[in-house]
Design a protein around this motif. Structure first.
Motif, mmCIF file in Angstrom:
data_model
loop_
_atom_site.group_PDB
_atom_site.id
_atom_site.type_symbol
_atom_site.label_atom_id
_atom_site.label_comp_id
_atom_site.label_asym_id
_atom_site.label_seq_id
_atom_site.Cartn_x
_atom_site.Cartn_y
_atom_site.Cartn_z
ATOM 1 N N VAL A 183 7.666 -12.194 -16.308
ATOM 2 C CA VAL A 183 6.727 -11.143 -16.722
ATOM 3 C C VAL A 183 6.173 -10.403 -15.491
ATOM 4 N N ALA A 184 6.045 -11.118 -14.364
ATOM 5 C CA ALA A 184 5.610 -10.448 -13.133
ATOM 6 C C ALA A 184 6.619 -9.357 -12.754
ATOM 7 N N TRP A 185 7.911 -9.693 -12.800
ATOM 8 C CA TRP A 185 8.944 -8.675 -12.520
ATOM 9 C C TRP A 185 8.818 -7.528 -13.531
ATOM 10 N N ALA A 186 8.635 -7.888 -14.786
ATOM 11 C CA ALA A 186 8.572 -6.852 -15.836
ATOM 12 C C ALA A 186 7.378 -5.917 -15.608
ATOM 13 N N ARG A 187 6.216 -6.499 -15.263
ATOM 14 C CA ARG A 187 5.015 -5.655 -15.094
ATOM 15 C C ARG A 187 5.110 -4.814 -13.823
ATOM 16 N N GLY A 188 5.705 -5.386 -12.766
ATOM 17 C CA GLY A 188 5.898 -4.619 -11.523
ATOM 18 C C GLY A 188 6.818 -3.437 -11.788
ATOM 19 N N LEU A 189 7.900 -3.694 -12.526
ATOM 20 C CA LEU A 189 8.856 -2.624 -12.841
ATOM 21 C C LEU A 189 8.235 -1.593 -13.782
ATOM 22 N N ALA A 190 7.410 -2.070 -14.721
ATOM 23 C CA ALA A 190 6.764 -1.142 -15.664
ATOM 24 C C ALA A 190 5.833 -0.196 -14.893
ATOM 25 N N HIS A 191 5.144 -0.737 -13.887
ATOM 26 C CA HIS A 191 4.258 0.121 -13.082
ATOM 27 C C HIS A 191 5.098 1.128 -12.281
ATOM 28 N N ARG A 192 6.205 0.641 -11.704
ATOM 29 C CA ARG A 192 7.115 1.543 -10.963
ATOM 30 C C ARG A 192 7.553 2.685 -11.888
ATOM 31 N N ALA A 193 7.926 2.292 -13.109
ATOM 32 C CA ALA A 193 8.427 3.272 -14.082
ATOM 33 C C ALA A 193 7.342 4.292 -14.445
ATOM 34 N N THR A 194 6.106 3.810 -14.544
ATOM 35 C CA THR A 194 5.002 4.714 -14.891
ATOM 36 C C THR A 194 4.758 5.699 -13.747
ATOM 37 N N LEU A 195 4.780 5.182 -12.509
ATOM 38 C CA LEU A 195 4.581 6.074 -11.358
ATOM 39 C C LEU A 195 5.733 7.082 -11.254
ATOM 40 N N ASP A 196 6.956 6.593 -11.527
ATOM 41 C CA ASP A 196 8.147 7.447 -11.359
ATOM 42 C C ASP A 196 8.440 8.303 -12.589
ATOM 43 N N GLU A 197 7.732 8.013 -13.696
ATOM 44 C CA GLU A 197 8.017 8.664 -14.981
ATOM 45 C C GLU A 197 9.481 8.486 -15.372
ATOM 46 N N THR A 198 9.899 7.224 -15.418
ATOM 47 C CA THR A 198 11.281 6.906 -15.799
ATOM 48 C C THR A 198 11.257 6.014 -17.053
ATOM 49 N N PRO A 199 11.361 6.616 -18.237
ATOM 50 C CA PRO A 199 11.235 5.849 -19.478
ATOM 51 C C PRO A 199 12.289 4.762 -19.642
ATOM 52 N N ASP A 200 13.489 4.966 -19.076
ATOM 53 C CA ASP A 200 14.516 3.930 -19.267
ATOM 54 C C ASP A 200 14.160 2.660 -18.494
ATOM 55 N N VAL A 201 13.512 2.812 -17.327
ATOM 56 C CA VAL A 201 13.085 1.623 -16.571
ATOM 57 C C VAL A 201 11.947 0.924 -17.333
ATOM 58 N N GLN A 257 0.834 -1.207 0.000
ATOM 59 C CA GLN A 257 0.000 0.000 0.000
ATOM 60 C C GLN A 257 0.871 1.261 0.000
ATOM 61 N N GLN A 258 1.987 1.192 0.728
ATOM 62 C CA GLN A 258 2.850 2.370 0.836
ATOM 63 C C GLN A 258 3.610 2.647 -0.474
ATOM 64 N N HIS A 259 4.204 1.598 -1.058
ATOM 65 C CA HIS A 259 5.099 1.828 -2.205
ATOM 66 C C HIS A 259 4.403 1.682 -3.564
ATOM 67 N N ARG A 260 3.268 1.001 -3.586
ATOM 68 C CA ARG A 260 2.369 0.957 -4.753
ATOM 69 C C ARG A 260 2.830 0.108 -5.941
ATOM 70 N N ALA A 261 4.043 -0.428 -5.883
ATOM 71 C CA ALA A 261 4.480 -1.329 -6.965
ATOM 72 C C ALA A 261 5.112 -2.547 -6.310
ATOM 73 N N ALA A 262 4.622 -3.741 -6.666
ATOM 74 C CA ALA A 262 5.090 -4.939 -5.977
ATOM 75 C C ALA A 262 5.094 -6.142 -6.901
ATOM 76 N N VAL A 263 5.973 -7.106 -6.571
ATOM 77 C CA VAL A 263 6.006 -8.387 -7.301
ATOM 78 C C VAL A 263 5.956 -9.510 -6.276
ATOM 79 N N LYS A 264 5.284 -10.604 -6.637
ATOM 80 C CA LYS A 264 5.121 -11.687 -5.669
ATOM 81 C C LYS A 264 5.362 -13.054 -6.313
ATOM 82 N N ALA A 265 6.115 -13.892 -5.612
ATOM 83 C CA ALA A 265 6.278 -15.289 -6.028
ATOM 84 C C ALA A 265 5.133 -16.100 -5.422
ATOM 85 N N ALA A 266 4.831 -17.243 -6.040
ATOM 86 C CA ALA A 266 3.732 -18.061 -5.525
ATOM 87 C C ALA A 266 4.085 -18.641 -4.151
#
Ligand code: NDP
Ligand code: AKG
Ligand code: MN
Length: 471
Positions: free
Chosen positions: A383-401, A111-120
């Motif tokens: 892909v979970a890592w990729a989507r978590g990072l893509a969301h982080r990048a969108t929140l942070d506005e970091t196109p390289d991430v 809830q605090q950081h808003r971008a997360a990835v989880k293993a089963a």
């Protein structure tokens, strides 16, 4: 993981020089490799890692899911990203040691950081309580997280051209939107003794009875007892679910269906149908019409038959349990459980938890424990890592991430399309007899190596194109 540095071979801080890496890491010194590949490897090592501005929450898991998760992190994330990870070990031993407190802490961090990835993770039953000598039979960590985050789980198959579908007509993805709150996953279920009566009673907040209904009278005698279940949902959560689904459908330009069994559960499932219809008529009908899209409520049994006959290409809003089951059917129908992505999105769209839809793949882990070779498909976890990072990048506005995340996801697909795949996909492509032959599939480790090699070719071109975006 927040050490920053340059990937030069003699730098002691870079992962390439760590002794725990397999001999395959040293393949650049192998003169049998084509010159272009060796050149690419050394170019990547000269690039600084990409800086991720804000933390990503990582929730570790159990068994084979944990094994592949660690390999992914070590080979596909750590070498390329300067990333601050907020780590929680949701493996069963730590959940037990913390009386499941770690799951609640993890939910708060998401809830605090808003971008997360989880293993089963394992959800324990009686056998697991024995196997892990647990203090108690803990609830599903997924249930706990989803109920706290109160979002919608969107499950979408990762389409790969050369993997034939079990359902050949499915040409476009079927996206399952699974309500992540309440129902079976927050229910009270009980064993009921013989010669007893179960009632449903509704009280006001200060304890006055509003309604009491008999559910069932259990007969006397040895076999007279049984089981009972009470589950709930809230109008607010159903409405948020509806909004998330309609917004997702519009964003992705997909027609949308909601499935329920309102003819049987007239009040319960009827509420879903009515709330969705009300929302649609009031807020979405025009926007859907402008986008030439439609929305319909269907009975779940009709819907499953329609889905099988369809060409795909729609959003299917499911109640929690229906979504759990249908997403595995859809995953297998598109080729493998290992190709089903899953993201939990909160109603405001700001918080995202990405995971694979499959579980801890216990049968493969038993082989791993015996020191035997495994061939577990890691695509959904990568892909979970990729989507978590893509969301982080969108929140942070970091196109390289964002570019990195896209390259990571693309690399998995390209490797498979290049003919390198794990056993599940090899069987899907070649059939059960040929597909099982060792020369026709890669091991768990070999597949991740192949993705790394492919990723590096992308990173070189990203690094060459946008060096100013690096630290
Ligand atoms: N999100 C989560 O945290 C989830 C956790 N679980 C937990 O996982 C544990 C195991 O559950 P289980 O019912 O076995 O379900 P799994 O999804 O873990 O595995 C079922 C079978 O599906 C195939 N499969 C699944 N994923 C892959 C993959 N990545 N690559 C190749 N094949 C795959 C395997 O078939 P084959 O053996 O034929 O190769 C596997 O044995 C349970 O303890 C359960 O609680 C379950 C679902 C989700
Ligand atoms: O949490 C669990 O026990 C199972 C979860 C699950 O099956 C899923 O997320 O699809
Ligand atoms: Mn499931």
């Amino acid at each position: 993981m927040s050490i920053s540095g340059c990937f030069v071979q003699d730098c002691p801080r870079v992962p390439w020089s760590l002794s725990h890496l397999s001999p395959r890491r040293e393949r650049d010194t192998d003169t049998s490799k084509p010159r272009e590949i060796r050149a690419t490897m050394s170019n990547v090592r000269c690039l600084p890692r990409i800086r991720v501005r804000n933390p990503l929450v990582e929730l570790d898991g159990d068994e084979q899911a944990r094994v592949i998760w660690h390999q992914i992190k070590k080979q596909l994330i750590e070498p390329y990203l300067d990333l601050n990870i907020v780590y929680f070990d949701l493996g069963l031993p730590v959940r037990d040691a913390t009386n499941d407190g770690v799951t609640l802490d993890a939910a708060r961090a998401v809830q605090q950081h808003r971008a997360a990835v989880k293993a089963a993770t394992i959800t324990p039953d009686e056998a697991r309580v024995q196997e892990f000598n647990l203090k108690r039979m803990y609830p599903s960590p997924n249930g706990t997280l989803r109920n706290i985050l109160n979002g919608t789980v969107f499950r979408e198959p990762i389409l790969v051209n050369n993997v034939p579908r079990l359902v050949p007509g499915w040409q476009k993805p079927i996206v399952i939107a699974r309500h992540g709150f309440g129902d079976q996953y927050k229910a009270q279920d009980v064993r009921v003794p013989p010669a007893s009566r179960v009632e449903l009673c509704i009280l006001t907040a200060d304890g006055k009875e509003i309604e009491r209904r008999e559910v069932h009278r259990f007969a006397a005698g040895e076999h007279g007892g049984g089981v009972a279940l009470a589950m709930f949902n809230t109008d607010e959560s159903i409405r948020n679910f509806g909004k998330s689904c309609f917004e997702f459908a519009l964003k992705r330009k997909l027609p949308m269906y909601l499935s329920t069994k309102n003819t049987i559960l007239k009040a319960y499932d009827g509420r879903w149908r009515d709330i969705f219809q009300e929302l649609y008529d009031r807020d979405y009908k025009e926007r859907f019409a402008q986008a030439s899209l439609g929305y319909e409520h269907r009975l779940i049994d009709d819907m499953v038959a329609q889905a099988l006959k369809s060409a795909g290409g729609f959003l299917w809003a499911c109640k929690n349990y229906d979504g759990d089951v249908q997403s595995d059917i859809v995953a297998q129908g598109y080729g493998s459980l290992g190709l089903m992505s899953s993201v939990l999105l909160t109603p405001d769209g700001n918080t995202l938890l990405a995971e694979a839809a499959h579980g801890t793949v216990t049968r493969h882990y038993r082989l791993h424990q015996q020191g035997k070779e495994t061939s577990t498909n890691s695509v959904a976890s990568i892909v979970a890592w990729a989507r978590g990072l893509a969301h982080r990048a969108t929140l942070d506005e970091t196109p390289d991430v964002l570019q990195f995340a896209e390259a990571l996801e693309r690399s998995c697909i390209e490797v498979i399309q290049g003919g390198k795949m794990t056993k599940d996909l090899s069987i899907a492509v070649l059939g059960p007899e040929l597909g099982c032959k060792r020369e026709n599939y890669l091991t768990t480790e070999e597949f991740i190596d192949a993705v790394q090699e492919q990723l590096e070719t992308h990173l070189v071109s990203i690094g060459q194109k946008s060096p100013q975006q690096r630290i």
